[in-house]
Design a protein around this motif. Structure first.
Motif, PDB file in Angstrom:
ATOM      1  N   PRO A 137     -47.611 -24.676  13.372  1.00 54.17           N
ATOM      2  CA  PRO A 137     -47.426 -24.290  14.778  1.00 54.17           C
ATOM      3  C   PRO A 137     -48.493 -24.825  15.710  1.00 54.17           C
ATOM      4  O   PRO A 137     -48.291 -24.826  16.926  1.00 54.17           O
ATOM      5  N   ASN A 138     -49.614 -25.284  15.184  1.00 52.94           N
ATOM      6  CA  ASN A 138     -50.684 -25.804  16.032  1.00 52.94           C
ATOM      7  C   ASN A 138     -50.853 -27.317  15.903  1.00 52.94           C
ATOM      8  O   ASN A 138     -51.903 -27.857  16.210  1.00 52.94           O
ATOM      9  N   ILE A 139     -49.806 -27.999  15.426  1.00 50.72           N
ATOM     10  CA  ILE A 139     -49.807 -29.464  15.333  1.00 50.72           C
ATOM     11  C   ILE A 139     -48.496 -29.980  15.896  1.00 50.72           C
ATOM     12  O   ILE A 139     -47.421 -29.498  15.532  1.00 50.72           O
ATOM     13  N   LYS A 188     -57.060 -23.295  13.287  1.00 52.63           N
ATOM     14  CA  LYS A 188     -56.007 -23.137  12.279  1.00 52.63           C
ATOM     15  C   LYS A 188     -55.324 -24.465  11.986  1.00 52.63           C
ATOM     16  O   LYS A 188     -55.060 -24.802  10.825  1.00 52.63           O
ATOM     17  N   GLY A 189     -55.025 -25.224  13.048  1.00 52.67           N
ATOM     18  CA  GLY A 189     -54.373 -26.513  12.850  1.00 52.67           C
ATOM     19  C   GLY A 189     -55.234 -27.487  12.075  1.00 52.67           C
ATOM     20  O   GLY A 189     -54.758 -28.174  11.165  1.00 52.67           O
ATOM     21  N   LEU A 190     -56.522 -27.539  12.397  1.00 55.21           N
ATOM     22  CA  LEU A 190     -57.426 -28.440  11.676  1.00 55.21           C
ATOM     23  C   LEU A 190     -57.603 -28.003  10.229  1.00 55.21           C
ATOM     24  O   LEU A 190     -57.651 -28.830   9.316  1.00 55.21           O
ATOM     25  N   ALA A 191     -57.737 -26.690  10.009  1.00 57.36           N
ATOM     26  CA  ALA A 191     -57.877 -26.190   8.634  1.00 57.36           C
ATOM     27  C   ALA A 191     -56.659 -26.576   7.806  1.00 57.36           C
ATOM     28  O   ALA A 191     -56.778 -26.925   6.623  1.00 57.36           O
ATOM     29  N   PRO A 241     -52.147 -23.834  21.535  1.00 59.76           N
ATOM     30  CA  PRO A 241     -52.611 -25.218  21.378  1.00 59.76           C
ATOM     31  C   PRO A 241     -51.849 -25.957  20.288  1.00 59.76           C
ATOM     32  O   PRO A 241     -51.464 -25.375  19.279  1.00 59.76           O
ATOM     33  N   GLN A 242     -51.626 -27.237  20.508  1.00 57.42           N
ATOM     34  CA  GLN A 242     -51.012 -28.100  19.506  1.00 57.42           C
ATOM     35  C   GLN A 242     -51.777 -29.416  19.461  1.00 57.42           C
ATOM     36  O   GLN A 242     -51.912 -30.102  20.469  1.00 57.42           O
ATOM     37  N   ILE A 243     -52.272 -29.755  18.279  1.00 61.68           N
ATOM     38  CA  ILE A 243     -53.055 -30.977  18.090  1.00 61.68           C
ATOM     39  C   ILE A 243     -52.108 -32.161  18.015  1.00 61.68           C
ATOM     40  O   ILE A 243     -51.132 -32.148  17.268  1.00 61.68           O
ATOM     41  N   SER A 244     -52.403 -33.197  18.787  1.00 64.43           N
ATOM     42  CA  SER A 244     -51.538 -34.379  18.798  1.00 64.43           C
ATOM     43  C   SER A 244     -52.327 -35.622  18.415  1.00 64.43           C
ATOM     44  O   SER A 244     -53.516 -35.562  18.122  1.00 64.43           O
TER      45      SER A 244
END
Length: 709
Positions: A455-457, A512-515, A543-546
């Motif tokens: 959900p964060n990517i 969370k996304g990076l982990a 947030p969403q990492i792109s």
């Protein structure tokens, strides 16, 4: 006389041969050495002229029998030789943190007296052989941080003397073996985190009364209720069940009472203390999960009137309808693939003229040319829209007929906002025209990126490849990027700063996304170019990492430099202008704009590491806390934000000088702000070894009390 001298020489020669002859165990170890590379010369004294190997580096003997092979952290590279299994008296093997690859040789489990097997930190793969059950004296098994897959063998429960079991950070699947808790009652340490284990947590886990420290089942796919029997574990044992699919009421008995929320977070179906989620749907004594936690998954629960309750879920008819619909959808997409050979929308005359018009930001359809040279079958190229998600509900025809608006242009192609006729909005990045000989490489890379689901990517939904066009189709993220949210947008007067609660929610989501990328994704990826412009904000400011993996794809297609530029979907259109032509925003060079977020060692080391991302994340935290730009004006010169914060600490400036002035309204959260500041300072340590992992950062942030709702 001569005859006597001859026999004396003969006997002496034979005695030298006997003394210089290496025994069988030494020969087995030499076979092991010859099968690997030893770049550091760690095994330099392993000499065939010795009588036995007992004086060799890493070898321990008892009564001239090898009992231990311990060669950790020596960069040994190669397949793990089966020769070790021929050491009949072998008790201990420690080859951790080397570069062994391939599968575990079955012969290794022929050493019946083996007591410890430590192979963590290598690149071993394949399944764990069922022959492991032959090691009845095994006390320590550490296979963590490898690439093992398949299920945990059921024979493992036969290792009844096992005290330490660490299988974390692999790709293990399936449920835990039956009898896990009953068979391994001697366990003192258990770590199964960061795998893909599923099924329910066995009720007999509560029998592991010898456990000490932590029982870690986090970052898996365990489902169903938490067995109340876990409360029988010693109270000193910390139970980590976070990041699973567990559901129901958290049992409040024994060692499960008074646990912190971090032990249970990221289980959407869990409720009750210590989580801030009520269990209104559960009635005590009727359908509370704790009352049926010891039943098998297929056992029908009894309702209060004694009738069998129906299992919740899709009916068989619904499942059949869904399957048939999917098959029909796939067939329809297949029929439409032939449209890829034709021009599907009108562009301005001439390729060059069309490009000029696009760069002026006019509202044009997204179009591209049919490859005039025909399919290059020898290169494996395919002119089709390839879906990377089963939920992709559009085809190439719909995509190319849609309205498209130029969002931006950077070092890697033009980015469009595409609105389909059904209202679905996508972001499409147009890559370069090169790389026609590297289709297979592109296909492999994009397929791997497409498997990332978090959900964060930002999700890559599909791609298109032909000689003249390479397109990447993403979800469109509507609220711009984090940089604009922190500092505002150029040219816009109105600006509403983020509250502390929103900032903290964003910090947690990024962590969370990076982990997930670092420790739970299929290949334990590194982002390598994390910065606020690469972090997009969804409808609820999630947030969403792109830009993950974009640099690699650009290298293949010739669309840009190795360092990814600003985010493909970062150039948002203001709400009031969504149906109007949009002026292109050209970003600065990524090497310049992103340098403030790069770890110090990035200037010396070519290959990115996860610690790079940790440093970049720390800078982003500092930026969110302080409201400062990555470069801060001090007098007549500029220094980067990390140095500015360190300068403030050295000069013992008040906290108010460091915090964003807009956070003054959240003065009651000052303790949390200080805690986040400490976390950020740990992340930007100069030495990579001193930086925490993103998993630890994420856990630390979740101990803060601000609600993320």
């Amino acid at each position: 006389m001569v005859s006597g001298l001859f026999w004396l020489v003969f006997l002496l020669c034979n005695s030298f041969i006997l003394v210089g002859s290496l025994n069988d165990e030494g020969s087995a170890l030499l076979s092991f050495r010859h099968s690997i590379q030893d770049p550091e010369g760690s095994l330099s004294n392993w000499n065939s002229s010795d009588e036995n190997p007992c004086s060799w580096i890493g070898i321990t003997c008892q009564e001239e029998k090898v009992v231990s092979v311990s060669i950790p952290k020596k960069n040994l590279f190669g397949l793990l030789s089966s020769a070790l299994g021929s050491l009949s008296a072998l008790r201990h093997v420690n080859l951790r943190n080397n570069k062994f690859f391939g599968s575990l040789p079955i012969e290794l489990f022929h050493a019946p007296g083996l007591q410890s097997l430590v192979l963590c930190g290598n690149s071993l793969s394949g399944s764990i052989p069922p022959q492991i059950g032959n090691l009845s004296y095994l006390q320590a098994l550490d296979l963590s941080q490898n690439w093992f897959n398949g299920s945990i063998p059921t024979t493992l429960v036969q290792c009844k003397r096992l005290k330490s079991l660490d299988l974390s950070h692999n790709n293990l699947t399936g449920p835990l073996p039956i009898g896990f808790g009953i068979g391994l009652v001697a366990l003192e340490k258990l770590d199964l985190s960061f795998n893909k284990l599923n099924g329910s947590i066995p009720w007999d886990m509560g029998n592991l009364s010898s456990l000490q420290g932590t029982i870690d089942l986090s970052y898996n796919f365990f489902s169903g209720p938490i067995p109340a029997s876990l409360g029988h574990l010693p109270e000193k044992v910390y139970i980590d069940l976070s990041h699973n699919n567990l559901s129901g009421l958290i049992p409040q008995n024994g060692g499960l009472v008074n646990r912190g929320p971090t032990a249970f977070i990221e289980n959407p179906g869990l409720c009750g203390p210590p989580l801030k989620k009520s269990c209104s749907s559960y009635t005590p004594g009727v359908n509370a999960p704790s009352s049926i936690s010891n039943l098998p998954d297929n056992f029908p629960a009894q309702t209060s009137d004694g009738k069998k309750g129906k299992r919740r879920g899709l009916s068989k008819i619904a499942v059949i309808v869904i399957v048939v619909s999917n098959v029909c959808g796939i067939c329809l997409v297949g029929l439409l693939l032939s449209c890829c050979y034709w021009r599907l929308c009108a562009c301005r005359k001439g390729k060059d003229e069309g490009s000029d018009n696009v760069e002026k930001g006019s509202n044009e359809c997204l179009c591209f040319r049919k490859d005039e040279s025909g399919p290059l079958s020898e290169n494996g190229e395919q002119y089709e829209l390839v879906a990377l998600d089963t939920q992709v509900a559009f085809d190439l025809d719909e995509l190319l007929k849609a309205s498209a608006f130029v969002l931006g242009k950077s070092g890697i192609g033009i980015v469009y906002k595409v609105v389909l006729e059904n209202g679905l909005t996508l972001a499409v990045r147009r890559l370069g025209e090169g790389g026609s000989q590297r289709y297979k490489e592109f296909q492999t890379e994009v397929a791997a990126i497409g498997k990332i689901r978090h959900p964060n990517i930002v999700t890559l939904r599909a791609y298109y490849w032909c000689v003249e066009e390479k397109l990447l189709i993403y979800d469109y993220i509507p609220n711009g990027n984090l940089s604009a949210a922190i500092h505002g947008k150029a040219g816009l007067v109105s600006f509403m700063p983020l509250s502390w609660s929103v900032r903290l929610r964003i910090m947690k989501g990024i962590a969370k996304g990076l982990a997930y990328l670092h420790e739970f994704s299929p290949k334990k990826y590194v982002h390598g170019d994390l910065k606020p412009s690469n972090i997009l904000l969804g409808p609820n400011m999630e947030p969403q990492i792109s830009d993950f993996g974009l640099g690699r794809l650009a290298n293949i297609t010739g669309g840009g430099s190795a360092t990814p530029p600003s985010n493909p979907m970062a150039f948002e259109i203001p709400q009031q202008q969504q149906n109007a032509p949009t002026e292109i925003i050209t970003t600065s060079s990524p090497l310049i704009s992103g340098s403030c977020y790069q770890a110090p060692e990035a200037l010396k080391i070519v290959k990115p590491s996860q610690k790079w991302d940790v440093y970049s994340y720390g800078v982003i935290l500092l930026e969110m806390i302080s409201g400062k730009s990555p470069m801060v004006q001090v007098g007549t010169s500029e220094i980067d934000l990390v140095k500015w914060i360190q300068l403030c600490i050295e000069e013992k400036k008040p906290l108010s000088d460091v915090l964003d002035p807009f956070l003054a309204r959240d003065s009651d959260k000052e303790e949390e702000m200080v805690a986040v500041l400490k976390i950020s300072l740990a992340c930007v340590q100069t030495s990579p070894e001193k930086r925490p992992s993103m998993r630890h950062v994420s856990d630390a942030l979740y101990t803060l009390t601000t609600s993320t709702n």
